[in-house]
Design a protein around this motif. Structure first.
Motif, PDB file in Angstrom:
ATOM      1  N   ILE A 189       0.861  -1.183   0.000  1.00  0.00           N
ATOM      2  CA  ILE A 189       0.000   0.000   0.000  1.00  0.00           C
ATOM      3  C   ILE A 189       0.895   1.230   0.000  1.00  0.00           C
ATOM      4  N   PRO A 190       0.826   2.077  -1.003  1.00  0.00           N
ATOM      5  CA  PRO A 190       1.697   3.254  -1.047  1.00  0.00           C
ATOM      6  C   PRO A 190       1.261   4.311  -0.036  1.00  0.00           C
ATOM      7  N   GLY A 191       2.198   5.177   0.330  1.00  0.00           N
ATOM      8  CA  GLY A 191       1.888   6.282   1.234  1.00  0.00           C
ATOM      9  C   GLY A 191       1.819   5.855   2.680  1.00  0.00           C
ATOM     10  N   ASP A 192       1.756   6.841   3.589  1.00  0.00           N
ATOM     11  CA  ASP A 192       1.684   6.523   5.016  1.00  0.00           C
ATOM     12  C   ASP A 192       0.635   7.346   5.752  1.00  0.00           C
ATOM     13  N   THR A 193      -0.162   8.123   5.028  1.00  0.00           N
ATOM     14  CA  THR A 193      -1.247   8.866   5.685  1.00  0.00           C
ATOM     15  C   THR A 193      -2.435   7.939   5.916  1.00  0.00           C
ATOM     16  N   THR A 194      -3.263   8.295   6.884  1.00  0.00           N
ATOM     17  CA  THR A 194      -4.376   7.430   7.287  1.00  0.00           C
ATOM     18  C   THR A 194      -5.439   7.330   6.191  1.00  0.00           C
ATOM     19  N   ILE A 195      -5.928   6.103   5.994  1.00  0.00           N
ATOM     20  CA  ILE A 195      -7.041   5.855   5.065  1.00  0.00           C
ATOM     21  C   ILE A 195      -8.289   5.644   5.918  1.00  0.00           C
ATOM     22  N   ASP A 196      -9.263   6.516   5.778  1.00  0.00           N
ATOM     23  CA  ASP A 196     -10.469   6.471   6.609  1.00  0.00           C
ATOM     24  C   ASP A 196     -11.624   5.806   5.853  1.00  0.00           C
ATOM     25  N   PRO A 197     -12.506   5.095   6.579  1.00  0.00           N
ATOM     26  CA  PRO A 197     -13.718   4.546   5.954  1.00  0.00           C
ATOM     27  C   PRO A 197     -14.510   5.651   5.250  1.00  0.00           C
ATOM     28  N   GLY A 198     -15.024   5.335   4.069  1.00  0.00           N
ATOM     29  CA  GLY A 198     -15.801   6.294   3.304  1.00  0.00           C
ATOM     30  C   GLY A 198     -14.988   7.142   2.353  1.00  0.00           C
ATOM     31  N   SER A 199     -13.652   7.101   2.480  1.00  0.00           N
ATOM     32  CA  SER A 199     -12.819   7.931   1.616  1.00  0.00           C
ATOM     33  C   SER A 199     -12.705   7.321   0.223  1.00  0.00           C
ATOM     34  N   VAL A 200     -12.209   8.121  -0.709  1.00  0.00           N
ATOM     35  CA  VAL A 200     -12.045   7.695  -2.101  1.00  0.00           C
ATOM     36  C   VAL A 200     -10.606   7.958  -2.519  1.00  0.00           C
ATOM     37  N   ASP A 201      -9.955   6.943  -3.065  1.00  0.00           N
ATOM     38  CA  ASP A 201      -8.582   7.090  -3.553  1.00  0.00           C
ATOM     39  C   ASP A 201      -8.365   6.021  -4.621  1.00  0.00           C
ATOM     40  N   ALA A 202      -8.126   6.449  -5.832  1.00  0.00           N
ATOM     41  CA  ALA A 202      -8.054   5.519  -6.966  1.00  0.00           C
ATOM     42  C   ALA A 202      -6.815   4.638  -6.935  1.00  0.00           C
ATOM     43  N   THR A 203      -5.824   4.984  -6.112  1.00  0.00           N
ATOM     44  CA  THR A 203      -4.592   4.186  -6.048  1.00  0.00           C
ATOM     45  C   THR A 203      -4.512   3.362  -4.767  1.00  0.00           C
ATOM     46  N   ARG A 204      -4.681   4.020  -3.623  1.00  0.00           N
ATOM     47  CA  ARG A 204      -4.401   3.366  -2.350  1.00  0.00           C
ATOM     48  C   ARG A 204      -5.509   2.406  -1.932  1.00  0.00           C
ATOM     49  N   ILE A 205      -6.757   2.720  -2.182  1.00  0.00           N
ATOM     50  CA  ILE A 205      -7.838   1.850  -1.725  1.00  0.00           C
ATOM     51  C   ILE A 205      -7.878   0.544  -2.525  1.00  0.00           C
ATOM     52  N   PRO A 206      -7.724   0.551  -3.859  1.00  0.00           N
ATOM     53  CA  PRO A 206      -7.592  -0.737  -4.551  1.00  0.00           C
ATOM     54  C   PRO A 206      -6.385  -1.543  -4.066  1.00  0.00           C
TER      55      PRO A 206
END
Length: 503
Positions: A162-179
Motif C-alpha cells: 500500500i503506497p503512502g503513510d497517511t491514514t485511510i479512513d472509511p468512506g474515503s475515495v482514492d483511486a490508487t491506495r484503496i484498490p
C-alpha cells in the motif's frame, strides 16, 4: 521428491544391491536397516519435505540419487547421516540457544535422543520415525497446517503493498491506495476476496475486512488504516511464515515450566498470568517496553513489594523524556513530584528546577540526578513489585490507566505496567502471617514509602511467544514487536557443521 526421480533412484538402488543393510563398522555409524527399496524411497521423500516442518532440507546434505549407483556404501552412510541430523533437529530444535533469550530452554534428556537415533538405525520404516518426531511437540499439527496456510498467503500476496503513510479512513475515495488496500487484504481474507469490487471507494465491506485484520493483529479495531497498520500490511508476508517456523522450532524439546505457582508474562501478547499446576489463577493486560526500549526476557524471582515507591529516573529517560518537559515548564514538573539533585561543593544537594537554564543543558550529558516522589502522578503508581535483575526491570502500577484499553501496548521504557496490581498483590501476600490485602491497602493509603519482603518468592518468566496455539487448534500470530523472531529465523538459516553424535 520429484516423481521423475523415483524410477531412477529405484533402479540405482537395485543395481547397488538394495536392501541397504549396514555400512562397514569402520565408517563409525550404522546405516538405515531398511529392508526394501520402497522404505528408502519413502525416507528420501520425507527428508525432502522437511520444509513442511519449518526446516530447510538443504541443511542436511541429502545425497543425490546418482551416488546410489556409483558408491552404494557411501550413499547408505550419507542417507543415514542426513536422516540422523534431521531427527536431532526435529527433536531438539535447530537453534539450541540464543544470547539474551533465557526464556528458551531445552530439555534434551527428556527427549531421549539416543533412543530415537537407535530406532532410526534399526527400523524398517525410517520415514515413519521422522514423521513421529516432527509431530511430537505440543501443537505441532496445528502449527504445520498454519505454516502451509501462511506459505500459500505469501505466494498469493507477493509484492502486494500500500503506497503512502497517511491514514485511510472509511468512506474515503482514492483511486490508487484503496484498490491496493483491497488487493492486499484479499490475499488473506476470503470473504473480502469473494465480495464485489467497490473500486476507489473505501466501502463497508472493505471496512469489515480491515476490522477483522486489526483484531487478528492485536491492533485497535477502528477501521482506520494508519501508519502502524500500513507498516504491518506492507511487511513481507514471508515474515509471518518465518514466525510460524520459529514457533515450531521453539516448541521442540522445550523444557516444561515448574508446576509451582509462578508469574508468566508473554511480552508480545501483552499479557500476564499467574499459573499454578497448569491452572490460571490470574490473568491481566500489561504494558511492555517500546520498540526502542525493549523489555528484556528474564527468569527471576519476585522478592518484595514496595508501597508508594519513588522513581529514580534513569539517564535515558531523563535525556529523552524529561529534559524537553523541563524546558517547557519546570513548574509543571515540580507539581508532578519531580525533584532535581546536583553536586554543589562536592555534596549532592537539591536544586530548584526553576533556577536552571534548561535550554543550555547538553542532552548527552545531563549533570543532574532526577527523582519523582511517590504520589498520584508517580510513573510507578502506588506499588512496585521487586524482582532483582541486572537490567533493573520490575513490575509496577501506573497512573496511565487509559493505555490498557489499547490492544497494542508497547509504551513503557522497559518495565512492566500492570492493569490490576492489587489483584497480583493479594496473591503474593496470600499465606503471609500478619499480612493481607487490607493491611497492604492501609500501607498504600499512608502515602509513605515502605516495603515488605515476600515469604513466598514466586518465579517470574518474561518470555517472547508471538505464535500461540489456542484451544481447538486455532493459531494466533502477534506482531514481532522486537524482531526477536526474525533473529531466531536467521539463526535457523545459519549453517552448522554436520555431525552425528558418536554412538
Amino acid at each position: 521428491m520429484n516423481t521423475a526421480r523415483r524410477p531412477l533412484l529405484a533402479a540405482a538402488l537395485s543395481l547397488a544391491g538394495a536392501p541397504l543393510g549396514l555400512v562397514p563398522r569402520s565408517a563409525g555409524a550404522q546405516a538405515l536397516s531398511a529392508d526394501s527399496t520402497g522404505a528408502t524411497l519413502r525416507l528420501v521423500e520425507r527428508l525432502l519435505r522437511l520444509d513442511e516442518d519449518g526446516l530447510d532440507p538443504r541443511h542436511y546434505a541429502i545425497p543425490d540419487t546418482a551416488l546410489a549407483a556409483a558408491d552404494a556404501a557411501s550413499y547408505r552412510l550419507a542417507l543415514h547421516r542426513a536422516a540422523s541430523l534431521a531427527l536431532m533437529d526435529l527433536l531438539g530444535g535447530r537453534v539450541r540457544e540464543l544470547p539474551g533469550r533465557p526464556d528458551l530452554r531445552r530439555d534434551a534428556a527428556a527427549v531421549g535422543m539416543d533412543r530415537w537415533l537407535a530406532e532410526l538405525a534399526a527400523t524398517p520404516d525410517p520415514a515413519g520415525v521422522i514423521e513421529r518426531a516432527a509431530l511430537l511437540p505440543p501443537g505441532a499439527a496445528a502449527l504445520k497446517a498454519e505454516l502451509l496456510a501462511q506459505k500459500q498467503i505469501a505466494r498469493r500476496g507477493q509484492g502486494a503493498t500500500i503506497p503512502g503513510d497517511t491514514t485511510i479512513d472509511p468512506g474515503s475515495v482514492d483511486a490508487t491506495r484503496i484498490p491496493a488496500l483491497r488487493a492486499r487484504l484479499s490475499v488473506e481474507d476470503p470473504v473480502l476476496a469473494a465480495a464485489p469490487d467497490a473500486g476507489a471507494r473505501y466501502d463497508s465491506v472493505l471496512e469489515a475486512a480491515v476490522r477483522r485484520w486489526q483484531a487478528l493483529q492485536g491492533l485497535e479495531v477502528d477501521g482506520r488504516v494508519g501508519r502502524i497498520s500500513i507498516g504491518l500490511l506492507n511487511r513481507p508476508l514471508a515474515a509471518r511464515v518465518d514466525q510460524v517456523r520459529v514457533a515450531m522450532d521453539m516448541a521442540r524439546a522445550r523444557m516444561a515450566e515448574p508446576s509451582e505457582r509462578r508469574i508468566d508474562v508473554n511480552v508480545p501478547d501483552y499479557t500476564l498470568r499467574v499459573v499454578e499446576e497448569g491452572r490460571d489463577l490470574l490473568t491481566m493486560a500489561v504494558i511492555v517496553g517500546r520498540r526502542d526500549r525493549a523489555t528484556p526476557m528474564l527468569r527471576v524471582r519476585m522478592t518484595a513489594l514496595q508501597f508508594n515507591p519513588p522513581w529514580g529516573v534513569p539517564e535515558r529517560n531523563a535525556r529523552e523524556d524529561l529534559l524537553p518537559r523541563f524546558r517547557r515548564d519546570p513548574q509543571a514538573m515540580i507539581d508532578k513530584g519531580f525533584r532535581v539533585f546536583g553536586m554543589v561543593d562536592g555534596q549532592r544537594q537539591e536544586i530548584d528546577p526553576r533556577t536552571i537554564d534548561w535550554a543550555s543543558i547538553n542532552p548527552q550529558r545531563i549533570p543532574f540526578f532526577i527523582r519523582q516522589d511517590a504520589g498520584d502522578f508517580s510513573a510507578l503508581g502506588r506499588i512496585k513489585f521487586i524482582m532483582p535483575n541486572n537490567d533493573d526491570i520490575y513490575l509496577h502500577d501506573t497512573p496511565d490507566r487509559h493505555l490498557f484499553r489499547r490492544p497494542d501496548r508497547a509504551f513503557s521504557s522497559g518495565c512492566i505496567r500492570l492493569e490490576r496490581p492489587n489483584d497480583l498483590m493479594a496473591l503474593l501476600l496470600d499465606g503471609m502471617p500478619g499480612w493481607d490485602l487490607a493491611r497492604a491497602l492501609r500501607a498504600i493509603e499512608a502515602r509513605t514509602t515502605s516495603a515488605v519482603s515476600l515469604r513466598r518468592q514466586l518465579p517470574v518468566l518474561l518470555r517472547y511467544d508471538t505464535v500461540t496455539v489456542e484451544a481447538g487448534g486455532r493459531v494466533r500470530i502477534r506482531p514481532d514487536i522486537y524482531e526477536l523472531d526474525a533473529a531466531y529465523a536467521r539463526a535457523m538459516a545459519a549453517a552448522r557443521p554436520m555431525q552425528v553424535a558418536a554412538r
